[in-house]
Scaffold this active site. Sequence first.
Site, PDB file in Angstrom:
ATOM      1  N   THR A 385       0.915  -1.112   0.000  1.00 20.92           N
ATOM      2  CA  THR A 385       0.000   0.000   0.000  1.00 20.92           C
ATOM      3  C   THR A 385       0.956   1.162   0.000  1.00 20.92           C
ATOM      4  OG1 THR A 385      -1.682  -1.266   1.158  1.00 20.92           O
ATOM      5  CG2 THR A 385      -1.667   1.085   1.630  1.00 20.92           C
ATOM      6  N   ASN A 405      -3.590  -3.445  -2.679  1.00 20.49           N
ATOM      7  CA  ASN A 405      -3.509  -4.541  -1.717  1.00 20.49           C
ATOM      8  C   ASN A 405      -2.115  -5.152  -1.781  1.00 20.49           C
ATOM      9  OD1 ASN A 405      -4.359  -6.000   0.436  1.00 20.49           O
ATOM     10  ND2 ASN A 405      -5.311  -7.621  -0.750  1.00 20.49           N
ATOM     11  N   GLY A 478      -0.529  -3.399   5.274  1.00 22.27           N
ATOM     12  CA  GLY A 478      -1.629  -4.318   5.593  1.00 22.27           C
ATOM     13  C   GLY A 478      -2.089  -4.127   7.028  1.00 22.27           C
TER      14      GLY A 478
HETATM   15  N1  GLY Z   1      -5.199  -3.736   1.505  1.00 17.14           N
HETATM   16  C1  GLY Z   1      -4.738  -3.349   2.765  1.00 17.14           C
HETATM   17  C2  GLY Z   1      -5.731  -2.589   3.541  1.00 17.14           C
HETATM   18  O1  GLY Z   1      -6.574  -1.932   2.979  1.00 17.14           O
HETATM   19  O2  GLY Z   1      -5.725  -2.656   4.739  1.00 17.14           O
END
Ligand code: GLY
Length: 574
Positions: A385, A405, A478
């Site tokens: 991210t 993601n 994440g």
């Molecule tokens: N894809 C990581 C999040 O949105 O937390």
Amino acid sequence: MYLRLPAPLLFLFLLVSCKSGQKNTGQAGFDPFQYEIRKKVLAENGAVVSAHPLASKAGVAILRMGGNAVDAAIATQLALAVVYPNAGNLGGGGFMIARLSDGKELALDYREMAPAAAHRDMYLEKDGTANTEKSQLGHLSSGVPGTVAGLFAAHAYAKLPFEKLIEPAIILAEKGFVITASEARGLNAIQDDLRKYNTITPVFVKPGGWKAGDTLVQHDLARTLNRIKENGKAGFYEGETARLITDEMKRGSGIISAGDLVNYKAIYREPHRFTYKGYSIVGMPMPSSGGLLLHQMMKMIEDRQIAGMGFHSVQAVQLMTEVERRAFADRAEYMGDADFHRVPVSMLTNEVYLQNRMRNYDPSKATPSSVIRPGELLRAESEETTHLSVTDREGNAVAVTTTLNNSYGSRTVVGGAGFFLNDEMDDFSIKPGVPNMYGAVGGEANAIKPGKRMLSSMTPTIVLKDNKPFLVVGTPGGTTIPTQVFQTLVNILEFGMSTEEAVYKPKFHHQWLPDEIMIEKGFPAEVKNTLQQMGYSFGRERSGIGRTECIRLLPDGRFEAVADIRGDDAADGY
Ligand code: GLY
């Protein structure tokens, strides 16, 4: 770090520029073939920190042109979509927190959405087993992209025409830029996936592999950006770009339809606000768990004199681990898109509730996750991210976290349109109890439904002191995102660290399940040993956790912009 284009390539570039009648550095306002990575700047007029030096420069060029922090945040994101394809994106989504000079606070949600044809069990095989390859890679893993809608929604608070903000990105895509060593490594690591999950070979495939100093030119992406420049939001969600996306879906058995694209909307929501020892903290509400988790964790330590325990003391790390564990247990049970599932936010942040959560906290030993469980309410009721922080001299502050993601998302590039699609569907709970790629579990609150937004951990955050922006902060990572923002804030607000120290010091992470502490290289071995003796398990040591970008407003009015040392992240300003 300083990148220099080999002379023959520079000559070639100049020739191409001359032929098309265009200059190189003049147009973008900086040189995409020769740039340095600055980790810290002190600026009087405005600052940008992002994952890539060229994106930070694009943002500062817009500030210099008279744009405000929102203009610069839009231009930086668009540039990241070109120069940082592993997370910068057109095919993903994100969140923006802003504090404007007139005191208005904004929380913009442009998270991806489940397509209309999505359904709860879409990643289950006939025997009921969850197929995480399908939720994490290839066409079926993508939610309906939200980024372009988000950029146009944000533009309502910008000053310059959108065509100006997109210009640096178009030049970077059309003329190219030299890639860094870590970008070369990133692209080389996904060459097999790129071959496997694409129906048309994308420009990122390079026989023989990429190396630092190679030039990446993205003509398809430049054409997509030009369509957005000419037609606005419709340049992405309708017409040629939409056709290219739906054609890609047909070729790869994906389910995003023309209707999904045209119906996508970015949404302004009420920010998640709370106070901590006199500071006001403005964060993201659902569908991100970030603001709520940060609130829970900060409140669970507020009365416990953590400053006196000392940074990286066994006591402080243990306390922070236990509050992280409890907050994440609540995430698994209660959090999801609040437009679809009632999230008991006020109960989860109730003072008595949070005190009760800490009742079984024992400073002498670990509380196993098996005995924690999600809290009883008082009454019924990835790792890639990217984050950018921007401030300007008018007093506006913007924190944006945006994502595909996984690194490079689904690994699928829209044929003819040149951008990666996200694999955000994996952020849903694809089956109760089945961990997503970050090991996080969930249930009904975050089950897949058409049109629903998957639960996020992104935590773009603005801390106000005396009613003025003080810190503008966020990180990728994440599920580690909320705990890294938590630790950065505790490092500054409690341990009195400098901005660099707060960002650079090794971090740790606990997310309830798996019941283990994840630590970063450099975490003190003696603290780990003592915690092991107290009953804590440790996961594998990670070379880096998060890439935090932080701007602190100094008492003399200057901006101290600090980029993380864990990547090519760069600060810029003037
Ligand atoms: N894809 C990581 C999040 O949105 O937390």
